[in-house]
Design an enzyme around this catalytic site. Structure first.
Site, PDB file in Angstrom:
ATOM      1  N   ASP A  32      91.673  29.276-104.121  1.00 41.18           N
ATOM      2  CA  ASP A  32      92.784  28.495-104.672  1.00 41.18           C
ATOM      3  C   ASP A  32      92.411  27.018-104.693  1.00 41.18           C
ATOM      4  O   ASP A  32      92.109  26.437-103.649  1.00 41.18           O
ATOM      5  CB  ASP A  32      94.028  28.691-103.793  1.00 41.18           C
ATOM      6  CG  ASP A  32      95.233  27.906-104.298  1.00 41.18           C
ATOM      7  OD1 ASP A  32      95.891  28.376-105.234  1.00 41.18           O
ATOM      8  OD2 ASP A  32      95.516  26.805-103.759  1.00 41.18           O
ATOM      9  N   TYR A  80      93.552  18.243-106.345  1.00 39.00           N
ATOM     10  CA  TYR A  80      92.791  18.232-105.091  1.00 39.00           C
ATOM     11  C   TYR A  80      91.481  17.453-105.244  1.00 39.00           C
ATOM     12  O   TYR A  80      90.873  17.066-104.250  1.00 39.00           O
ATOM     13  CB  TYR A  80      92.458  19.644-104.599  1.00 39.00           C
ATOM     14  CG  TYR A  80      93.649  20.555-104.331  1.00 39.00           C
ATOM     15  CD1 TYR A  80      94.932  20.047-104.181  1.00 39.00           C
ATOM     16  CD2 TYR A  80      93.485  21.934-104.221  1.00 39.00           C
ATOM     17  CE1 TYR A  80      96.016  20.878-103.954  1.00 39.00           C
ATOM     18  CE2 TYR A  80      94.557  22.775-103.983  1.00 39.00           C
ATOM     19  CZ  TYR A  80      95.827  22.249-103.861  1.00 39.00           C
ATOM     20  OH  TYR A  80      96.879  23.094-103.634  1.00 39.00           O
ATOM     21  N   LYS A 121      95.284  24.627-110.960  1.00 42.17           N
ATOM     22  CA  LYS A 121      96.649  24.214-111.310  1.00 42.17           C
ATOM     23  C   LYS A 121      96.657  22.948-112.171  1.00 42.17           C
ATOM     24  O   LYS A 121      95.829  22.051-111.992  1.00 42.17           O
ATOM     25  CB  LYS A 121      97.465  23.941-110.026  1.00 42.17           C
ATOM     26  CG  LYS A 121      97.344  25.049-108.997  1.00 42.17           C
ATOM     27  CD  LYS A 121      98.219  24.829-107.785  1.00 42.17           C
ATOM     28  CE  LYS A 121      97.818  25.765-106.666  1.00 42.17           C
ATOM     29  NZ  LYS A 121      96.736  25.225-105.808  1.00 42.17           N
ATOM     30  N   HIS A 176     101.644  23.203-111.425  1.00 43.65           N
ATOM     31  CA  HIS A 176     101.650  22.888-109.989  1.00 43.65           C
ATOM     32  C   HIS A 176     103.065  22.599-109.471  1.00 43.65           C
ATOM     33  O   HIS A 176     103.438  23.017-108.377  1.00 43.65           O
ATOM     34  CB  HIS A 176     100.723  21.685-109.738  1.00 43.65           C
ATOM     35  CG  HIS A 176     100.160  21.615-108.353  1.00 43.65           C
ATOM     36  ND1 HIS A 176      98.896  21.177-108.074  1.00 43.65           N
ATOM     37  CD2 HIS A 176     100.694  21.925-107.152  1.00 43.65           C
ATOM     38  CE1 HIS A 176      98.674  21.225-106.768  1.00 43.65           C
ATOM     39  NE2 HIS A 176      99.765  21.677-106.187  1.00 43.65           N
TER      40      HIS A 176
HETATM   41  N1  LIG Z   1     100.903  24.768-104.609  1.00 41.60           N
HETATM   42  C1  LIG Z   1     101.135  23.793-103.777  1.00 41.60           C
HETATM   43  O1  LIG Z   1     101.961  22.895-104.028  1.00 41.60           O
HETATM   44  C2  LIG Z   1     100.409  23.770-102.467  1.00 41.60           C
HETATM   45  C3  LIG Z   1     100.844  22.920-101.428  1.00 41.60           C
HETATM   46  C4  LIG Z   1     100.145  22.937-100.207  1.00 41.60           C
HETATM   47  C5  LIG Z   1      99.047  23.784-100.033  1.00 41.60           C
HETATM   48  N2  LIG Z   1      98.624  24.594-101.075  1.00 41.60           N
HETATM   49  C6  LIG Z   1      97.458  25.502-100.910  1.00 41.60           C
HETATM   50  O2  LIG Z   1      97.594  26.243 -99.705  1.00 41.60           O
HETATM   51  C7  LIG Z   1      96.471  26.015 -98.866  1.00 41.60           C
HETATM   52  C8  LIG Z   1      96.857  26.098 -97.404  1.00 41.60           C
HETATM   53  O3  LIG Z   1      97.895  25.222 -97.058  1.00 41.60           O
HETATM   54  P1  LIG Z   1      97.673  24.037 -95.996  1.00 41.60           P
HETATM   55  O4  LIG Z   1      96.343  23.442 -96.231  1.00 41.60           O
HETATM   56  O5  LIG Z   1      98.881  23.195 -96.017  1.00 41.60           O
HETATM   57  O6  LIG Z   1      97.743  24.705 -94.566  1.00 41.60           O
HETATM   58  P2  LIG Z   1      97.345  25.969 -93.715  1.00 41.60           P
HETATM   59  O7  LIG Z   1      96.343  26.843 -94.353  1.00 41.60           O
HETATM   60  O8  LIG Z   1      98.645  26.578 -93.272  1.00 41.60           O
HETATM   61  O9  LIG Z   1      96.685  25.258 -92.448  1.00 41.60           O
HETATM   62  C9  LIG Z   1      95.430  24.641 -92.506  1.00 41.60           C
HETATM   63  C10 LIG Z   1      95.101  24.092 -91.112  1.00 41.60           C
HETATM   64  O10 LIG Z   1      94.960  25.164 -90.189  1.00 41.60           O
HETATM   65  C11 LIG Z   1      93.687  25.102 -89.556  1.00 41.60           C
HETATM   66  N3  LIG Z   1      93.273  26.496 -89.376  1.00 41.60           N
HETATM   67  C12 LIG Z   1      92.815  27.347 -90.334  1.00 41.60           C
HETATM   68  N4  LIG Z   1      92.586  28.559 -89.815  1.00 41.60           N
HETATM   69  C13 LIG Z   1      92.909  28.501 -88.509  1.00 41.60           C
HETATM   70  C14 LIG Z   1      92.871  29.442 -87.459  1.00 41.60           C
HETATM   71  N5  LIG Z   1      92.469  30.707 -87.669  1.00 41.60           N
HETATM   72  N6  LIG Z   1      93.271  29.034 -86.233  1.00 41.60           N
HETATM   73  C15 LIG Z   1      93.672  27.773 -86.032  1.00 41.60           C
HETATM   74  N7  LIG Z   1      93.734  26.825 -86.974  1.00 41.60           N
HETATM   75  C16 LIG Z   1      93.349  27.187 -88.225  1.00 41.60           C
HETATM   76  C17 LIG Z   1      92.801  24.305 -90.484  1.00 41.60           C
HETATM   77  O11 LIG Z   1      91.795  23.624 -89.806  1.00 41.60           O
HETATM   78  P3  LIG Z   1      90.211  23.919 -90.069  1.00 41.60           P
HETATM   79  O12 LIG Z   1      89.917  23.660 -91.510  1.00 41.60           O
HETATM   80  O13 LIG Z   1      89.509  22.972 -89.156  1.00 41.60           O
HETATM   81  O14 LIG Z   1      89.984  25.374 -89.687  1.00 41.60           O
HETATM   82  C18 LIG Z   1      93.818  23.307 -91.070  1.00 41.60           C
HETATM   83  O15 LIG Z   1      94.010  22.224 -90.175  1.00 41.60           O
HETATM   84  C19 LIG Z   1      95.952  24.639 -99.322  1.00 41.60           C
HETATM   85  O16 LIG Z   1      94.615  24.443 -98.925  1.00 41.60           O
HETATM   86  C20 LIG Z   1      96.136  24.752-100.822  1.00 41.60           C
HETATM   87  O17 LIG Z   1      95.079  25.504-101.379  1.00 41.60           O
HETATM   88  C21 LIG Z   1      99.296  24.599-102.262  1.00 41.60           C
END
Ligand SMILES: NC(=O)c1ccc[n+]([C@@H]2O[C@H](COP(=O)([O-])OP(=O)(O)OC[C@H]3O[C@@H](n4cnc5c(N)ncnc54)[C@H](OP(=O)(O)O)[C@@H]3O)[C@@H](O)[C@H]2O)c1
Length: 320
Positions: free
Chosen positions: A65, A70, A99, A132
């Site tokens: 994704d 980004y 997106k 998006h």
């Molecule tokens: N469509 C939209 O508007 C929208 C908005 C927000 C996000 N997104 C998408 O969703 C994805 C994920 O959302 P997000 O980045 O907000 O947060 P997330 O995936 O909920 O959390 C990411 C965080 O968790 C840590 N992490 C990952 N795996 C872990 C594990 N097994 N144990 C402990 N910590 C862990 C990562 O650190 P490390 O990297 O150090 O492991 C990072 O700090 C984004 O990357 C993006 O692609 C889309």
């Protein structure tokens, strides 16, 4: 309709997530690697996305994704090219989502914006292209007044041209989804929205599922991981309820939360640039949660969002 194929496939070194069928007949793997950098730590370079994508594909991920905003589409594309060059996958075996950003919402801007993303990614097509946000912005970031129904016509053109195999939306609320479904030629296949234990989104999820629209769940860990928010609600990573469930299955609390989302028929998008955690986040297909455990995790809900964009709240079509 969404057809859940229940078993993931384990090979010696990789776990392949099962696929579900989208309402246009294409299939989508139920776990995606997140590459959005909202949680990137200080000093974490954008080049780490390239390795993360390669490591993810090595670990069995087939769905990545990304998004124009980004700024990492070139790194995602390089990671994909590395994996293909190493003979791990072919392009056809991958599912790539990107997106359209909010400043390209005029109908005539959509296909050129997608072509630019494809150039950045080094690909001929994406598997899924999403609007998006329903909010339109001018290039200076101020509000624009473009109806997302107009934007959707550009999305339909992108699919007609074969540049996107499937098309969908992100951050649309129930009213916006219904209005789009009532007026579109091609129904969206996905709504990508925030879902996690603090924001379980039952009404929006069931509304979309009844319309045959799948949900990709972003920020799947919610406040398990640090968001630098003093008001962050539970659960955290060491929450005793989640730890007890995790111990029962020999899993981490993060894996329990991702499995909870999958049990609800959702597609979580965990982001990591850490090789070990990337592998951990797809190792989800050798256990099931009970109905009671799914209910228990749902009880954490506080309708609190990780992602809020207060600057846009007076703009047309603000969804939250
Ligand atoms: N469509 C939209 O508007 C929208 C908005 C927000 C996000 N997104 C998408 O969703 C994805 C994920 O959302 P997000 O980045 O907000 O947060 P997330 O995936 O909920 O959390 C990411 C965080 O968790 C840590 N992490 C990952 N795996 C872990 C594990 N097994 N144990 C402990 N910590 C862990 C990562 O650190 P490390 O990297 O150090 O492991 C990072 O700090 C984004 O990357 C993006 O692609 C889309």
């Amino acid at each position: 309709m969404i057809l859940l194929l229940l078993l993931g496939i384990h090979t010696a070194s990789a776990v392949l997530a099962p696929c579900i069928e989208l309402n246009d007949g294409n299939t989508i793997p139920v776990v995606a690697l997140g590459t959005g950098r909202g949680t990137a730590k200080e000093g974490e370079s954008i080049d780490e996305v390239r390795n993360a994508v390669l490591w993810a594909i090595e670990a069995g991920y087939r769905h990545i994704d990304t998004a124009a905003i980004y700024g990492d589409e070139p790194q995602v594309g390089q990671g994909i090219a590395d994996a293909i060059a190493k003979g791990i996958v072919t392009r056809e075996q991958l599912f790539v989502t990107t997106k359209l950003w909010n400043d390209k919402h005029a109908r005539h801007q959509v296909v050129p914006a997608l072509r630019e993303s494809l150039t950045n990614l080094g690909l001929d097509y994406v598997d899924l292209y999403l609007i998006h946000f329903p909010v339109a912005l001018k290039s200076d970031g101020s509000a624009d007044n473009i109806d997302y129904l107009e934007t959707w016509q550009g999305m339909e053109e992108a699919r007609d041209l074969g540049l996107a195999r499937s098309i969908g939306v992100s951050n649309f609320n129930t009213t916006q989804i219904s209005r789009l479904v009532d007026h579109c030629r091609i129904r969206p296949v996905i709504n990508e929205v925030e879902v996690n234990p603090s924001n379980t989104q039952e009404p929006l999820v069931s509304h979309c599922q009844q319309l045959g629209i799948g949900i990709m769940a972003y920020s799947p860990f919610g406040f398990l991981v640090s968001r630098n928010r003093p008001d962050a609600p539970p659960p955290r990573y060491d929450d005793p309820t989640l730890v007890a469930i995790a111990q029962k299955y020999g899993k981490s609390t993060g894996q329990i939360v991702l499995r909870y989302l999958i049990e609800r028929g959702l597609i979580p998008i965990p982001k990591s640039t850490n090789r070990k955690r990337i592998a951990e986040n797809i190792n989800l297909f050798d256990f099931d949660l009970t109905a009671e455990e799914i209910y228990t995790i749902g009880q954490f809900n506080k309708n609190v969002r990780v992602i809020e964009i207060p600057d846009w709240q007076d703009y047309p079509n603000y969804p939250f």
